[in-house]
Design a protein around this motif. Sequence first.
Motif, PDB file in Angstrom:
ATOM      1  N   PRO A  70      -3.139 -10.968   2.726  1.00  0.00           N
ATOM      2  CA  PRO A  70      -2.110 -10.045   2.247  1.00  0.00           C
ATOM      3  C   PRO A  70      -1.932 -10.137   0.741  1.00  0.00           C
ATOM      4  O   PRO A  70      -2.090 -11.210   0.146  1.00  0.00           O
ATOM      5  CB  PRO A  70      -0.851 -10.505   2.983  1.00  0.00           C
ATOM      6  CG  PRO A  70      -1.111 -11.896   3.378  1.00  0.00           C
ATOM      7  CD  PRO A  70      -2.599 -12.032   3.549  1.00  0.00           C
ATOM      8  N   SER A  71      -1.618  -9.002   0.151  1.00  0.00           N
ATOM      9  CA  SER A  71      -1.364  -8.977  -1.296  1.00  0.00           C
ATOM     10  C   SER A  71      -0.021  -9.607  -1.588  1.00  0.00           C
ATOM     11  O   SER A  71       0.886  -9.574  -0.765  1.00  0.00           O
ATOM     12  CB  SER A  71      -1.383  -7.528  -1.780  1.00  0.00           C
ATOM     13  OG  SER A  71      -2.610  -6.933  -1.518  1.00  0.00           O
ATOM     14  N   PRO A  72       0.128 -10.193  -2.788  1.00  0.00           N
ATOM     15  CA  PRO A  72       1.414 -10.804  -3.152  1.00  0.00           C
ATOM     16  C   PRO A  72       2.494  -9.750  -3.341  1.00  0.00           C
ATOM     17  O   PRO A  72       2.252  -8.614  -3.568  1.00  0.00           O
ATOM     18  CB  PRO A  72       1.117 -11.517  -4.457  1.00  0.00           C
ATOM     19  CG  PRO A  72      -0.169 -11.004  -4.958  1.00  0.00           C
ATOM     20  CD  PRO A  72      -0.856 -10.361  -3.810  1.00  0.00           C
ATOM     21  N   ASP A  80       0.823  -1.210   0.000  1.00  0.00           N
ATOM     22  CA  ASP A  80       0.000   0.000   0.000  1.00  0.00           C
ATOM     23  C   ASP A  80       0.860   1.264   0.000  1.00  0.00           C
ATOM     24  O   ASP A  80       0.347   2.376  -0.034  1.00  0.00           O
ATOM     25  CB  ASP A  80      -0.945   0.020   1.200  1.00  0.00           C
ATOM     26  CG  ASP A  80      -0.222   0.011   2.536  1.00  0.00           C
ATOM     27  OD1 ASP A  80       1.025   0.003   2.561  1.00  0.00           O
ATOM     28  OD2 ASP A  80      -0.910   0.013   3.564  1.00  0.00           O
ATOM     29  N   GLU A  81       2.181   1.099   0.022  1.00  0.00           N
ATOM     30  CA  GLU A  81       3.156   2.181  -0.014  1.00  0.00           C
ATOM     31  C   GLU A  81       3.027   3.139   1.169  1.00  0.00           C
ATOM     32  O   GLU A  81       3.439   4.291   1.097  1.00  0.00           O
ATOM     33  CB  GLU A  81       3.082   2.934  -1.343  1.00  0.00           C
ATOM     34  CG  GLU A  81       3.415   2.046  -2.522  1.00  0.00           C
ATOM     35  CD  GLU A  81       3.399   2.770  -3.841  1.00  0.00           C
ATOM     36  OE1 GLU A  81       3.406   4.018  -3.864  1.00  0.00           O
ATOM     37  OE2 GLU A  81       3.380   2.096  -4.868  1.00  0.00           O
TER      38      GLU A  81
END
Length: 64
Positions: free
Chosen positions: A62-64, A33-34
Amino acid sequence: MITAKPKSFEIPKRLVWNAYRLVKANKGAGGVDEQSLEEFEGALGNNLYRIWNRMSSGSYFPSP
Protein backbone atom coordinates in the motif's frame (compact mmCIF):
# COMPACT_ATOMS: atom_id res chain seq x y z
CA MET A 1 22.02 -13.28 -10.06
CA ILE A 2 19.35 -14.81 -7.84
CA THR A 3 16.29 -12.72 -7.12
CA ALA A 4 14.12 -13.37 -4.11
CA LYS A 5 10.50 -14.31 -4.70
CA PRO A 6 7.83 -12.46 -2.76
CA LYS A 7 6.62 -14.31 0.32
CA SER A 8 3.25 -16.01 0.21
CA PHE A 9 0.72 -15.52 2.97
CA GLU A 10 -2.38 -17.52 3.83
CA ILE A 11 -5.08 -14.88 3.93
CA PRO A 12 -8.67 -16.11 3.96
CA LYS A 13 -10.86 -14.46 1.32
CA ARG A 14 -13.45 -13.96 4.05
CA LEU A 15 -11.01 -11.65 5.86
CA VAL A 16 -10.80 -9.35 2.83
CA TRP A 17 -14.61 -9.41 2.47
CA ASN A 18 -15.06 -8.51 6.15
CA ALA A 19 -12.55 -5.66 5.85
CA TYR A 20 -14.50 -4.28 2.89
CA ARG A 21 -17.75 -4.49 4.86
CA LEU A 22 -16.18 -2.57 7.77
CA VAL A 23 -14.94 0.17 5.43
CA LYS A 24 -18.39 0.41 3.82
CA ALA A 25 -20.17 0.51 7.20
CA ASN A 26 -17.83 3.31 8.28
CA LYS A 27 -18.55 5.21 5.05
CA GLY A 28 -14.89 4.84 4.14
CA ALA A 29 -13.17 7.42 2.00
CA GLY A 30 -11.38 6.73 -1.24
CA GLY A 31 -7.77 5.67 -1.00
CA VAL A 32 -4.70 7.25 -2.47
CA ASP A 33 -5.95 6.30 -5.94
CA GLU A 34 -8.93 8.63 -5.29
CA GLN A 35 -11.39 5.89 -6.31
CA SER A 36 -14.71 6.28 -4.54
CA LEU A 37 -16.38 3.38 -2.76
CA GLU A 38 -19.12 3.48 -5.38
CA GLU A 39 -16.56 3.13 -8.20
CA PHE A 40 -14.86 0.28 -6.34
CA GLU A 41 -18.21 -1.49 -5.99
CA GLY A 42 -18.73 -1.29 -9.77
CA ALA A 43 -16.49 -4.35 -10.08
CA LEU A 44 -16.58 -5.47 -6.45
CA GLY A 45 -15.85 -9.16 -6.93
CA ASN A 46 -12.92 -8.50 -9.24
CA ASN A 47 -11.52 -5.73 -7.04
CA LEU A 48 -11.70 -7.78 -3.84
CA TYR A 49 -10.14 -10.78 -5.60
CA ARG A 50 -7.31 -8.62 -6.96
CA ILE A 51 -6.57 -7.21 -3.50
CA TRP A 52 -6.71 -10.67 -1.90
CA ASN A 53 -4.48 -12.15 -4.61
CA ARG A 54 -1.84 -9.44 -4.28
CA MET A 55 -1.87 -9.62 -0.47
CA SER A 56 -1.63 -13.43 -0.51
CA SER A 57 1.25 -13.44 -2.98
CA GLY A 58 3.18 -10.81 -1.06
CA SER A 59 3.08 -8.35 -3.97
CA TYR A 60 0.70 -5.83 -2.36
CA PHE A 61 2.43 -2.77 -1.01
CA PRO A 62 0.00 0.00 0.00
CA SER A 63 1.05 3.56 -0.68
CA PRO A 64 1.82 5.79 2.31
